[in-house]
Each structure stands twice: as structure tokens, then as C-alpha cells.
Design a protein around this motif. Structure first.
Motif, PDB file in Angstrom:
ATOM      1  N   PHE A  65       0.825  -1.211   0.000  1.00  0.00           N
ATOM      2  CA  PHE A  65       0.000   0.000   0.000  1.00  0.00           C
ATOM      3  C   PHE A  65       0.859   1.259   0.000  1.00  0.00           C
ATOM      4  O   PHE A  65       0.619   2.191  -0.774  1.00  0.00           O
ATOM      5  N   ILE A  66       1.861   1.282   0.861  1.00  0.00           N
ATOM      6  CA  ILE A  66       2.742   2.456   0.929  1.00  0.00           C
ATOM      7  C   ILE A  66       3.460   2.662  -0.405  1.00  0.00           C
ATOM      8  O   ILE A  66       3.579   3.790  -0.891  1.00  0.00           O
TER       9      ILE A  66
ATOM     10  N   VAL B 208       1.004   4.156  -2.920  1.00  0.00           N
ATOM     11  CA  VAL B 208       0.742   5.568  -2.619  1.00  0.00           C
ATOM     12  C   VAL B 208       1.918   6.434  -3.070  1.00  0.00           C
ATOM     13  O   VAL B 208       1.733   7.499  -3.680  1.00  0.00           O
TER      14      VAL B 208
ATOM     15  N   VAL C 290       1.861   6.725  -6.879  1.00  0.00           N
ATOM     16  CA  VAL C 290       0.792   7.625  -7.338  1.00  0.00           C
ATOM     17  C   VAL C 290       1.176   9.075  -7.056  1.00  0.00           C
ATOM     18  O   VAL C 290       0.988   9.949  -7.912  1.00  0.00           O
ATOM     19  N   LEU C 291       1.708   9.338  -5.875  1.00  0.00           N
ATOM     20  CA  LEU C 291       2.153  10.702  -5.574  1.00  0.00           C
ATOM     21  C   LEU C 291       3.262  11.149  -6.521  1.00  0.00           C
ATOM     22  O   LEU C 291       3.291  12.301  -6.961  1.00  0.00           O
TER      23      LEU C 291
END
Length: 90
Positions: free
Chosen positions: A25-26, A29, A32-33
Motif C-alpha cells: 500500500f505504501i 501511494v 501515485v504521488l
């Protein structure tokens, strides 16, 4: 013996599953960032996190398989002992 596997699962399996989910998940993220902010360095930082998360998931599958094999072997042994007692009584 109709328990859900999660209730009887070893702690190592649970930790590996949650660690894998968290790292994946990290990593997603961060990627995507990095894509939104057009920072390619963030993409390269996120990829190894996803990889380590997937490896943790693979390790958890191995832990689960080992635990299931151990439980099946114990059940077969109990069954064989029960059959031996049944034949002795007869």
C-alpha cells in the motif's frame, strides 16, 4: 475442527500478511504521488516497497502451507491411532 484459518493461524503468518499489505500500500501511494507531482524519483522509491510487500506475501503463503501440512500430518496420525485402537478392540 471447523475453525476459520485466521483464528488458528500462527502469529508469524499474520505479521507477514499485514506487513506485505502495508508495504504494498505504501509503495502504491508513493508511486501515485510521484506520478501526480511528476517526480520520477518517487516512482523509483515506491517500486522496491511494492516488491518487498509482495515478497512478504509470498513468505506468508509459505508459512501458511507449512502450518497446514503440519496440521494434516497430525490429523493423519490421530486417525491412524484411532484405527489401530479400533482393530485392537475387535
Amino acid at each position: 475442527m471447523l475453525n476459520d484459518f485466521w483464528e488458528t493461524a500462527p502469529a508469524g503468518y499474520k505479521y507477514a500478511v499485514f506487513a506485505g499489505m502495508g508495504l504494498t500500500f505504501i509503495g502504491i501511494v508513493i508511486i501515485v504521488l510521484g506520478a501526480v507531482t511528476t517526480t520520477p524519483a518517487m516512482t523509483y522509491i515506491g517500486l522496491p516497497l511494492i516488491g518487498v510487500g509482495l515478497l512478504a506475501h509470498m513468505a506468508s503463503l509459505g508459512l501458511r502451507g507449512r502450518n497446514i501440512r503440519k496440521e494434516m500430518k497430525a490429523a493423519e496420525k490421530r486417525s491412524a491411532e484411532k484405527e489401530a485402537l479400533k482393530h485392537r478392540k475387535a
